[in-house]
Design a protein around this motif. Structure first.
Motif, PDB file in Angstrom:
ATOM      1  N   CYS A  86      68.208  21.292 -28.051  1.00 59.97           N
ATOM      2  CA  CYS A  86      68.260  19.966 -28.675  1.00 59.97           C
ATOM      3  C   CYS A  86      68.711  20.055 -30.127  1.00 59.97           C
ATOM      4  N   TYR A  91      69.911  16.920 -32.101  1.00 60.13           N
ATOM      5  CA  TYR A  91      68.776  16.033 -31.854  1.00 60.13           C
ATOM      6  C   TYR A  91      67.482  16.710 -32.309  1.00 60.13           C
ATOM      7  N   GLN A  92      67.298  16.803 -33.621  1.00 59.26           N
ATOM      8  CA  GLN A  92      66.136  17.479 -34.182  1.00 59.26           C
ATOM      9  C   GLN A  92      64.829  16.764 -33.858  1.00 59.26           C
ATOM     10  N   THR A  93      64.853  15.452 -33.798  1.00 62.49           N
ATOM     11  CA  THR A  93      63.630  14.697 -33.514  1.00 62.49           C
ATOM     12  C   THR A  93      63.113  15.000 -32.117  1.00 62.49           C
ATOM     13  N   ILE A  94      64.013  15.015 -31.156  1.00 56.81           N
ATOM     14  CA  ILE A  94      63.605  15.347 -29.792  1.00 56.81           C
ATOM     15  C   ILE A  94      63.123  16.792 -29.734  1.00 56.81           C
TER      16      ILE A  94
END
Length: 127
Positions: A86, A91-94
């Protein structure tokens, strides 16, 4: 290890070249290389399992504890693998949520061991 390192480096070099032409395909290539490397790591789990069984034969541990240990190893590896994919895709938040869920899963799986440890401490203290 050399084979895994070479596959990883070759995959990154191909992904960098492909990123200039088709950025979306670069992510798919990284995913494919990561899955290939994951399969190499999965082969090592059999060796780890044999080692843990040998340890269990030497120590008077309940069989369930080794099973819990293997679950913890699997959870951490899968969570790290998924989070890194990720992050690579942007997509660091995921990735952060996957890591948090992995940590909570490890805690959940390890509760029986923690309870047994507390019971042992309580027995030693005479309570």
């Amino acid at each position: 290890m050399l084979r895994v390192a070479l596959f990883g480096i070759a995959g990154i070099l191909m992904a960098l070249q492909l990123k200039a032409l088709k950025p979306d395909y670069s992510v798919y290539l990284c995913l494919g290389i990561s899955l290939l490397l994951f399969s190499f790591a999965a082969e090592k789990f059999a060796v780890i399992l044999e080692g843990l069984e040998a340890i269990q034969d030497c120590l008077p541990l309940k069989p369930g504890y080794m099973k819990i240990l293997m679950k913890i190893i699997g959870i951490t590896y899968i969570a790290e693998f998924a989070a890194d994919l990720c992050k690579d895709a942007g997509y660091q938040t995921i990735a952060g949520q996957i890591q948090i869920f992995g940590k909570l899963s490890v805690l959940t799986v390890s509760i029986p061991v923690l309870i047994a440890l507390l019971d042992t401490i309580q027995t030693f203290l005479g309570g």
